[in-house]
Design a protein around this motif. Structure first.
Motif, short mmCIF file in Angstrom:
data_model
loop_
_atom_site.label_atom_id
_atom_site.label_comp_id
_atom_site.label_asym_id
_atom_site.label_seq_id
_atom_site.Cartn_x
_atom_site.Cartn_y
_atom_site.Cartn_z
N LYS A 119 25.47 32.55 -8.82
CA LYS A 119 26.27 33.62 -7.33
C LYS A 119 25.20 33.55 -6.90
O LYS A 119 24.41 33.06 -4.88
CB LYS A 119 27.12 34.40 -7.31
N ARG A 120 23.64 34.39 -7.14
CA ARG A 120 22.52 34.05 -6.57
C ARG A 120 22.27 33.04 -5.94
O ARG A 120 21.00 33.02 -4.48
CB ARG A 120 21.94 35.29 -7.46
N ILE A 121 22.75 32.20 -6.64
CA ILE A 121 21.70 30.74 -6.62
C ILE A 121 22.70 30.38 -5.26
O ILE A 121 21.57 29.86 -4.01
CB ILE A 121 21.54 29.75 -7.34
N ALA A 122 23.39 30.10 -5.12
CA ALA A 122 24.94 29.70 -4.32
C ALA A 122 24.12 30.16 -3.14
O ALA A 122 23.55 29.45 -2.27
CB ALA A 122 25.63 29.31 -4.25
N GLU A 123 23.88 31.46 -3.12
CA GLU A 123 23.42 32.36 -1.30
C GLU A 123 22.39 31.86 -1.46
O GLU A 123 21.92 31.97 -0.36
CB GLU A 123 23.50 33.65 -1.74
N ALA A 124 21.19 31.77 -1.74
CA ALA A 124 19.77 31.21 -1.75
C ALA A 124 19.58 30.28 -1.41
O ALA A 124 18.53 29.56 -0.84
CB ALA A 124 19.06 32.12 -2.26
N GLY A 125 20.66 28.93 -1.19
CA GLY A 125 20.82 27.45 -0.49
C GLY A 125 19.77 27.02 -1.50
O GLY A 125 19.62 26.44 -1.56
N LEU A 126 19.70 27.02 -3.09
CA LEU A 126 19.20 26.73 -3.93
C LEU A 126 20.07 25.94 -5.10
O LEU A 126 18.90 25.71 -6.10
CB LEU A 126 17.83 27.66 -4.45
N THR A 127 20.80 25.68 -5.04
CA THR A 127 21.74 24.63 -6.14
C THR A 127 21.04 23.33 -6.32
O THR A 127 21.55 23.12 -7.50
CB THR A 127 23.33 25.01 -5.86
N GLU A 128 20.56 23.11 -5.73
CA GLU A 128 19.87 21.59 -5.87
C GLU A 128 18.94 21.37 -6.75
O GLU A 128 18.05 20.70 -7.30
CB GLU A 128 20.03 20.43 -4.93
N ARG A 129 18.44 22.52 -6.53
CA ARG A 129 17.24 23.25 -7.63
C ARG A 129 16.82 23.38 -8.81
O ARG A 129 16.15 23.63 -9.54
CB ARG A 129 15.83 23.36 -6.54
N ILE A 130 17.94 24.41 -8.86
CA ILE A 130 18.03 25.20 -9.80
C ILE A 130 19.47 25.11 -10.85
O ILE A 130 20.45 25.56 -9.84
CB ILE A 130 17.92 26.56 -9.84
N GLU A 131 19.88 25.17 -11.76
CA GLU A 131 20.54 24.88 -13.00
C GLU A 131 20.93 26.07 -13.63
O GLU A 131 19.65 26.43 -14.59
CB GLU A 131 21.01 23.36 -13.53
N ILE A 132 21.97 26.37 -14.37
CA ILE A 132 21.93 28.08 -15.46
C ILE A 132 22.77 27.10 -15.67
O ILE A 132 24.15 26.90 -15.96
CB ILE A 132 22.58 28.76 -14.87
N ARG A 133 22.88 27.99 -17.89
CA ARG A 133 23.49 27.33 -18.32
C ARG A 133 23.77 28.29 -19.07
O ARG A 133 22.77 28.88 -20.09
CB ARG A 133 23.09 25.82 -18.86
N VAL A 134 24.85 28.71 -19.82
CA VAL A 134 25.01 29.02 -20.99
C VAL A 134 25.47 28.32 -23.01
O VAL A 134 25.66 27.53 -22.47
CB VAL A 134 26.47 29.55 -21.28
N GLN A 135 23.16 28.37 -22.78
CA GLN A 135 23.19 27.78 -23.52
C GLN A 135 21.66 28.24 -24.46
O GLN A 135 21.18 28.72 -23.81
CB GLN A 135 22.50 25.99 -22.99
N ASP A 136 22.16 27.69 -25.47
CA ASP A 136 21.01 27.95 -27.08
C ASP A 136 19.68 27.70 -26.68
O ASP A 136 19.45 26.14 -26.48
CB ASP A 136 21.36 28.41 -28.18
N TYR A 137 18.25 27.69 -26.84
CA TYR A 137 17.23 27.48 -26.85
C TYR A 137 17.30 26.08 -28.00
O TYR A 137 16.75 25.36 -27.86
CB TYR A 137 15.80 28.20 -26.84
N ARG A 138 18.16 26.20 -28.80
CA ARG A 138 17.81 25.54 -30.30
C ARG A 138 18.86 24.19 -29.45
O ARG A 138 19.25 22.79 -29.84
CB ARG A 138 18.65 26.16 -31.55
N GLU A 139 19.90 24.51 -28.57
CA GLU A 139 20.53 23.81 -28.43
C GLU A 139 20.39 22.99 -27.16
O GLU A 139 20.73 21.39 -26.71
CB GLU A 139 21.39 24.17 -27.72
N ILE A 140 18.82 22.41 -26.16
CA ILE A 140 17.87 22.19 -25.86
C ILE A 140 18.08 20.28 -25.98
O ILE A 140 16.86 20.41 -27.07
CB ILE A 140 17.31 22.80 -24.72
N SER A 141 18.12 19.74 -25.05
CA SER A 141 18.49 18.10 -25.51
C SER A 141 17.69 17.79 -23.63
O SER A 141 16.88 16.43 -24.37
CB SER A 141 19.25 17.04 -26.24
#
Length: 438
Positions: free
Chosen positions: A247-269
């Motif tokens: 929500k904060r990212i959308a309000e800042a107009g930065l959705t094209e440059r920032i991605e938020i994931r519900v993810q464990d560091y062991r799952e990043i590929s």
């Protein structure tokens, strides 16, 4: 029983081997102890039954969370006085007031005086644990499922509650305070200064790709994208944090440059990344998984990429086998969390292939930050209780106040470790002069 306070004082002094530094007020309205000191209030006899059925830290923690015991007066002073009592009797390791009190209720002399405790406690069944106590699955620590449960217990208690405690910055790690010359004299300014310090240490530049491990409510990725022009991925295991950050990212107009994931560091590929920040997350990793964590973040960096690992550290013990996680912290604050000495953290990062280039202690900064969070909580106490529960608010008040004292007295520390995945050429891309981060 009009003399419960006097009898409790005598019992406590038998355990401490020294005069009790606090005044006691018992459920029968009796008071006993030195005047002009904070008052340890035993509101209900149930508090003693909790100690009888669960001797030690857990029984005392449950009594505090349930409101069976309280402190009237300056909580910081009360915790400091309790710590002093334990030092006077020759405890070998410096303790916070909270740890001192927890150690006292584990003392064999208290169990030996159990008859008097039984008489004071009165009849009754074992009290139920407060509902704020963490419920966890059995089995090995730090599996993907169990870590998600632990993170949810601590962070999924309501974003509005955290707004009241943390303030507008929504940063849940120590701020970077100034003397007034740089203007970082309010919590909001000091948190912004900390985020900027991290960005400068990572030498972020437009077009780079940043991974923020344990991104919280999105403050770091927002600052990095807005002020340094990077693209960022933030990961968290908290659904509530992720929703708030998006929500904060959308309000800042930065959705094209920032991605938020519900993810464990062991799952990043989808690495590699140009830089990785890990701010206040590694305490959740656990000693059994730390080598894996260090290897994973190393593999996720490009050659020449930097890691900024911001992590609370405990003091090393003479016998490391004796390290035990505090039950109050484990059951009510950070389930399965573990602290390690900074030397061990540096060694494990190096063993994973990193070149450690800088270690900066921010111990005093965290003490200042915690005192501000406690002040925020107390200012919004009624609302905090309504947003969560009386027990939850009591957990945070005690935990943060005791932690502030622990940082102030050098019982724990916090460090920023800057490490590089140095390429085979040896060109780490670091400045020749230390702390000239640009």
């Amino acid at each position: 029983m009009a003399d419960a306070a006097r009898r409790l004082t005598a019992l406590a002094e038998e355990v401490l081997g020294a005069p009790l530094p606090l005044r006691i007020r018992a459920w029968d309205r009796s008071e006993y102890g030195p005047p002009g000191t904070p008052v340890l209030v035993i509101r209900r006899r149930r508090a003693l039954r909790r100690l009888l059925w669960k001797p030690g830290e857990l029984g005392l923690a449950r009594a505090w969370v349930a409101g069976d015991i309280d402190v009237e007066g300056d909580l910081y002073e009360a915790l400091d006085l309790l710590a002093g009592s334990l030092w006077e009797r020759g405890e070998g390791t410096p303790r916070s007031g909270l740890a001192a009190l927890l150690a006292a209720v584990r003392d064999p002399r208290l169990r030996a005086a159990g008859g008097e405790l039984v008489r004071l406690a009165g009849p009754g069944l074992p009290p139920r644990p407060p509902r704020e106590e963490a419920r966890r699955t059995s089995g090995p620590l730090h599996t993907l499922r169990r870590d998600k449960q632990s993170i949810s217990h601590h962070y999924d208690v309501g974003n509005t509650f955290y707004e009241r405690v943390l303030g507008p910055s929504m940063v849940y790690s120590c701020a970077y305070w100034g003397t007034g010359e740089d203007g970082a004299t309010t919590l909001e300014e000091a948190q912004r200064a900390k985020l900027d310090l991290v960005c400068r240490k990572l030498a972020l530049e437009p077009g780079q790709r940043l991974l923020d491990v344990g991104c919280g409510w999105g403050s770091m990725v927002l600052h990095a994208a807005r002020e340094y022009g990077v693209s960022a991925v933030g990961i968290t295991l908290s659904e509530e944090q992720a929703a708030y950050a998006r929500k904060r990212i959308a309000e800042a107009g930065l959705t094209e440059r920032i991605e938020i994931r519900v993810q464990d560091y062991r799952e990043i590929s989808d690495g590699p990344f140009d830089a990785i920040s890990s701010i206040g997350m590694a305490e959740h990793v656990g000693s059994a998984r730390y080598a894996e964590y260090a290897a994973d973040v190393h593999a996720l960096l490009k050659p020449g990429g930097r890691l900024l690992n911001h992590q609370i550290a405990r003091r090393p013990l003479k016998d490391e086998e004796a390290y035990e996680v505090d039950e109050f912290i484990d059951r009510y604050v950070f389930p399965d969390g573990e602290l390690a000495p900074v030397g061990r953290t540096v060694a494990q990062l190096e063993e994973a292939g990193f070149e450690v280039r800088d270690v900066e202690s921010l111990r005093e900064h965290y003490a200042l930050t915690l005192r501000q969070w406690v002040a925020n909580l107390q200012q919004h106490w009624a609302e905090a209780v309504e947003l969560t529960s009386p027990g939850r608010a009591r957990v945070w008040r005690l935990y943060m106040a005791a932690s502030a004292l622990s940082f102030e007295r050098n019982r724990i520390g916090v460090n920023q470790v800057l490490a590089v995945r140095t390429p085979e050429s040896g060109a780490a891309g670091m400045p020749l002069r230390a702390r000239d981060w640009r």
